[in-house]
Design a protein around this motif. Structure first.
Motif, PDB file in Angstrom:
ATOM      1  N   MET A 169       0.954  -1.087   0.069  1.00  0.00           N
ATOM      2  CA  MET A 169       0.012  -0.094   0.129  1.00  0.00           C
ATOM      3  C   MET A 169       0.782   1.183  -0.096  1.00  0.00           C
ATOM      4  SD  MET A 169      -2.815   0.950   2.804  1.00  0.00           S
ATOM      5  CE  MET A 169      -3.893   2.032   2.540  1.00  0.00           C
ATOM      6  N   LYS A 170       0.767   2.080  -1.003  1.00  0.00           N
ATOM      7  CA  LYS A 170       1.530   3.447  -1.184  1.00  0.00           C
ATOM      8  C   LYS A 170       0.615   4.402  -0.376  1.00  0.00           C
ATOM      9  CE  LYS A 170       4.314   2.830  -5.166  1.00  0.00           C
ATOM     10  NZ  LYS A 170       4.748   3.290  -6.039  1.00  0.00           N
ATOM     11  N   TYR A 171       1.501   5.384   0.323  1.00  0.00           N
ATOM     12  CA  TYR A 171       0.834   6.613   0.879  1.00  0.00           C
ATOM     13  C   TYR A 171       1.906   7.528   0.979  1.00  0.00           C
ATOM     14  CZ  TYR A 171       2.821   4.037   4.927  1.00  0.00           C
ATOM     15  OH  TYR A 171       3.521   3.236   5.856  1.00  0.00           O
ATOM     16  N   GLN A 172       1.493   8.856   1.142  1.00  0.00           N
ATOM     17  CA  GLN A 172       2.527   9.898   1.268  1.00  0.00           C
ATOM     18  C   GLN A 172       2.334  10.248   2.739  1.00  0.00           C
ATOM     19  OE1 GLN A 172       1.458  13.466  -0.732  1.00  0.00           O
ATOM     20  NE2 GLN A 172       3.138  14.693   0.224  1.00  0.00           N
ATOM     21  N   ILE A 173       3.751  10.508   3.406  1.00  0.00           N
ATOM     22  CA  ILE A 173       3.537  10.886   4.826  1.00  0.00           C
ATOM     23  C   ILE A 173       3.708  12.298   4.848  1.00  0.00           C
ATOM     24  CG2 ILE A 173       4.916  10.796   6.873  1.00  0.00           C
ATOM     25  CD1 ILE A 173       5.739   7.830   6.150  1.00  0.00           C
ATOM     26  N   TYR A 223       0.438   8.901  12.323  1.00  0.00           N
ATOM     27  CA  TYR A 223      -0.971   9.331  12.962  1.00  0.00           C
ATOM     28  C   TYR A 223      -1.687   9.396  11.411  1.00  0.00           C
ATOM     29  CZ  TYR A 223       1.215  10.159  17.182  1.00  0.00           C
ATOM     30  OH  TYR A 223       2.047   9.945  18.333  1.00  0.00           O
ATOM     31  N   ILE A 224      -2.966   8.726  11.464  1.00  0.00           N
ATOM     32  CA  ILE A 224      -3.865   8.550  10.172  1.00  0.00           C
ATOM     33  C   ILE A 224      -5.131   9.323  10.765  1.00  0.00           C
ATOM     34  CG2 ILE A 224      -4.915   6.770   8.771  1.00  0.00           C
ATOM     35  CD1 ILE A 224      -2.955   4.707   9.749  1.00  0.00           C
ATOM     36  N   CYS A 225      -5.639  10.007   9.702  1.00  0.00           N
ATOM     37  CA  CYS A 225      -6.849  10.568   9.896  1.00  0.00           C
ATOM     38  C   CYS A 225      -8.082   9.522   9.598  1.00  0.00           C
ATOM     39  CB  CYS A 225      -7.047  11.701   8.931  1.00  0.00           C
ATOM     40  SG  CYS A 225      -8.669  12.414   8.869  1.00  0.00           S
ATOM     41  N   PRO A 226      -9.036   9.237  10.671  1.00  0.00           N
ATOM     42  CA  PRO A 226      -9.961   8.306  10.349  1.00  0.00           C
ATOM     43  C   PRO A 226     -10.695   8.807   8.962  1.00  0.00           C
ATOM     44  CG  PRO A 226     -10.005   9.132  12.415  1.00  0.00           C
ATOM     45  CD  PRO A 226      -9.090   9.910  11.838  1.00  0.00           C
ATOM     46  N   ARG A 227     -11.003   9.856   8.404  1.00  0.00           N
ATOM     47  CA  ARG A 227     -11.848  10.478   7.657  1.00  0.00           C
ATOM     48  C   ARG A 227     -11.006  10.317   6.147  1.00  0.00           C
ATOM     49  NH1 ARG A 227     -14.153  16.323   7.787  1.00  0.00           N
ATOM     50  NH2 ARG A 227     -15.762  15.464   8.939  1.00  0.00           N
ATOM     51  N   CYS A 228     -10.223  10.838   5.718  1.00  0.00           N
ATOM     52  CA  CYS A 228      -9.455  11.094   4.616  1.00  0.00           C
ATOM     53  C   CYS A 228      -8.400  10.025   4.489  1.00  0.00           C
ATOM     54  CB  CYS A 228      -8.800  12.280   4.307  1.00  0.00           C
ATOM     55  SG  CYS A 228      -7.467  13.039   5.170  1.00  0.00           S
ATOM     56  N   HIS A 229      -7.789   9.292   5.670  1.00  0.00           N
ATOM     57  CA  HIS A 229      -6.823   8.302   5.616  1.00  0.00           C
ATOM     58  C   HIS A 229      -5.242   9.014   5.317  1.00  0.00           C
ATOM     59  CE1 HIS A 229     -10.120   5.640   6.106  1.00  0.00           C
ATOM     60  NE2 HIS A 229     -10.604   6.119   5.108  1.00  0.00           N
TER      61      HIS A 229
END
Length: 59
Positions: A1-5, A41-47
């Motif tokens: 899974m790719k994501y930007q920090i 930390y991960i936002c529950p709405r926008c991830h």
């Protein structure tokens, strides 16, 4: 899974998502970097994933 920090600067508190304005806090995650675990930390709405750069001061 790719994501930007996303790096964020924390002045008094870190409760609201700076991207989507969600106001009820964050989920946490751990990631091993250079042999040590780092908290993010991960936002529950926008991830979106955030690094507030204050882990060293909390320990």
């Amino acid at each position: 899974m790719k994501y930007q920090i996303h790096e964020v600067e924390v002045n008094e508190e870190f409760k609201d998502c700076p991207l989507c304005d969600y106001k009820d806090g964050f989920h946490t995650m751990m990631k091993k970097i250079d042999g040590k675990f780092k908290r993010f930390y991960i936002c529950p709405r926008c991830h979106a994933v955030f690094d507030p750069k204050f882990d060293e001061e909390l320990e």
